[in-house]
Scaffold this active site. Sequence first.
Site, PDB file in Angstrom:
ATOM      1  N   HIS A  63      -1.135  -8.441   1.162  1.00 55.88           N
ATOM      2  CA  HIS A  63      -0.028  -8.920   1.983  1.00 55.88           C
ATOM      3  C   HIS A  63      -0.531  -9.575   3.254  1.00 55.88           C
ATOM      4  O   HIS A  63      -1.683  -9.416   3.655  1.00 55.88           O
ATOM      5  CB  HIS A  63       0.936  -7.785   2.347  1.00 55.88           C
ATOM      6  CG  HIS A  63       0.320  -6.684   3.182  1.00 55.88           C
ATOM      7  ND1 HIS A  63      -0.544  -5.755   2.675  1.00 55.88           N
ATOM      8  CD2 HIS A  63       0.472  -6.382   4.493  1.00 55.88           C
ATOM      9  CE1 HIS A  63      -0.905  -4.917   3.637  1.00 55.88           C
ATOM     10  NE2 HIS A  63      -0.309  -5.276   4.759  1.00 55.88           N
TER      11      HIS A  63
ATOM     12  N   ASP B 184       0.865  -9.610   7.202  1.00 54.73           N
ATOM     13  CA  ASP B 184       1.784  -8.773   7.974  1.00 54.73           C
ATOM     14  C   ASP B 184       3.036  -9.539   8.406  1.00 54.73           C
ATOM     15  O   ASP B 184       2.947 -10.688   8.858  1.00 54.73           O
ATOM     16  CB  ASP B 184       1.085  -8.229   9.233  1.00 54.73           C
ATOM     17  CG  ASP B 184       0.033  -7.184   8.890  1.00 54.73           C
ATOM     18  OD1 ASP B 184       0.203  -6.479   7.886  1.00 54.73           O
ATOM     19  OD2 ASP B 184      -0.956  -7.075   9.641  1.00 54.73           O
TER      20      ASP B 184
ATOM     21  N   HIS C  43      -4.514  -9.073   3.330  1.00 57.51           N
ATOM     22  CA  HIS C  43      -5.377  -7.894   3.293  1.00 57.51           C
ATOM     23  C   HIS C  43      -4.815  -6.834   2.361  1.00 57.51           C
ATOM     24  O   HIS C  43      -3.632  -6.874   1.991  1.00 57.51           O
ATOM     25  CB  HIS C  43      -5.625  -7.350   4.698  1.00 57.51           C
ATOM     26  CG  HIS C  43      -4.385  -6.974   5.438  1.00 57.51           C
ATOM     27  ND1 HIS C  43      -3.538  -7.900   5.986  1.00 57.51           N
ATOM     28  CD2 HIS C  43      -3.855  -5.766   5.732  1.00 57.51           C
ATOM     29  CE1 HIS C  43      -2.543  -7.297   6.585  1.00 57.51           C
ATOM     30  NE2 HIS C  43      -2.699  -5.991   6.440  1.00 57.51           N
TER      31      HIS C  43
ATOM     32  N   ARG D 150      -2.674  -0.184  14.741  1.00 63.70           N
ATOM     33  CA  ARG D 150      -2.669  -1.651  14.689  1.00 63.70           C
ATOM     34  C   ARG D 150      -1.755  -2.257  15.745  1.00 63.70           C
ATOM     35  O   ARG D 150      -0.593  -1.866  15.860  1.00 63.70           O
ATOM     36  CB  ARG D 150      -2.190  -2.101  13.302  1.00 63.70           C
ATOM     37  CG  ARG D 150      -2.333  -3.593  13.052  1.00 63.70           C
ATOM     38  CD  ARG D 150      -1.692  -3.991  11.738  1.00 63.70           C
ATOM     39  NE  ARG D 150      -0.257  -4.166  11.877  1.00 63.70           N
ATOM     40  CZ  ARG D 150       0.614  -4.178  10.863  1.00 63.70           C
ATOM     41  NH1 ARG D 150       0.189  -4.007   9.615  1.00 63.70           N
ATOM     42  NH2 ARG D 150       1.902  -4.359  11.075  1.00 63.70           N
TER      43      ARG D 150
HETATM   44  C1  SIN Z   1      -2.241  -2.830   7.195  1.00 63.21           C
HETATM   45  O1  SIN Z   1      -1.683  -3.077   6.126  1.00 63.21           O
HETATM   46  O2  SIN Z   1      -2.125  -3.531   8.180  1.00 63.21           O
HETATM   47  C2  SIN Z   1      -3.195  -1.638   7.257  1.00 63.21           C
HETATM   48  C3  SIN Z   1      -4.532  -2.047   6.786  1.00 63.21           C
HETATM   49  C4  SIN Z   1      -5.498  -0.877   6.702  1.00 63.21           C
HETATM   50  O3  SIN Z   1      -5.093   0.257   6.959  1.00 63.21           O
HETATM   51  O4  SIN Z   1      -6.651  -1.131   6.389  1.00 63.21           O
END
Ligand code: SIN
Length: 309
Positions: A123, A125, A285, A300
């Site tokens: 995805h 974000d 990611h 994050r």
């Molecule tokens: C996310 O999807 O932003 C989290 C990514 C992660 O935990 O590596």
Amino acid sequence: MLAEVTGNSASPTALSSTASAASQQREWAGKRLSPTIGFELQDVSIAAKFTEDDIASLRRLLGKHKVLVFRDQGDLTPAAHVAFARRFGPLEVHPIIAHHPDHPELVTFVHNSDSRGIENVFHSDTSFYPEPSMGSILRCAECPEVGGDTIFVNMVAAYEALSPTIKDRIADLSAMHDASVVFGNRQPTKEGRDELRKQIPAVEHPVVRTHPETGEKILFVNETFTTHFANYRQVNNGVWNQDAPAQARDLFTHLMRQARTPEFQVRIQWQRDTVVFWDNRAVQHYAISDYHPHTRSMMRATIVGDRPR
Ligand code: SIN
């Protein structure tokens, strides 16, 4: 080891020819992490004070490599994390994901024996917003001894590898992005799901967007939030082609699969206090969920972006 010079021009030699341009240069020591994507900086503390030129230079480095990795950021408090992220723009406050008790701008992803990692779908974000995030800065507070890596994908490379025929076909297409795909499914009642759709209506974005800073073309559809093409048309001699829905589905699936191509990816192994900054406009990611029942705890900050064009 590689020293990166990022100035206003692609040519470092041109930059050093004038004093004002020279003041805008900064060398970032580090190494590339794959031929396509990722750069790990050496000996940089992001809790330190950066000048405006440093920030501009980091922005260019991000545009070039798309994923920047900073190790050993033990001195980065949550407040400093937020402060660093704010240097790149205003921050999102996520409407659903849990956040740090004192910093609503820091979403938290904590998984352990009671909760398996669920961020294991490709995805980008908040692509469900009219202005999806520009970038995300993720810090690892705790990670398993092995496992819990994150895969990042260069969606510029994914676009460039498409055939000319497909590039032509998708040039004017747009697609719908919908938060309900993921977050609606977590709502136990129909009223809750209706409310979510009202709060975050599905949004239409171009399938191919242009990066506002690098000018690169990006394949901007993702398996998590993109639901269907908004304007797929297939007309033969003025007659609606009955195969169009099936053709649209095939093309849609083909585009979705591009993020899974290893050649466009880098896989980051986390350590406690590793921080990764990715350009969310050009990157997808996938957090690998292979560490249950061990603990993985992440925070994050997400920077507001612009409307894809
Ligand atoms: C996310 O999807 O932003 C989290 C990514 C992660 O935990 O590596």
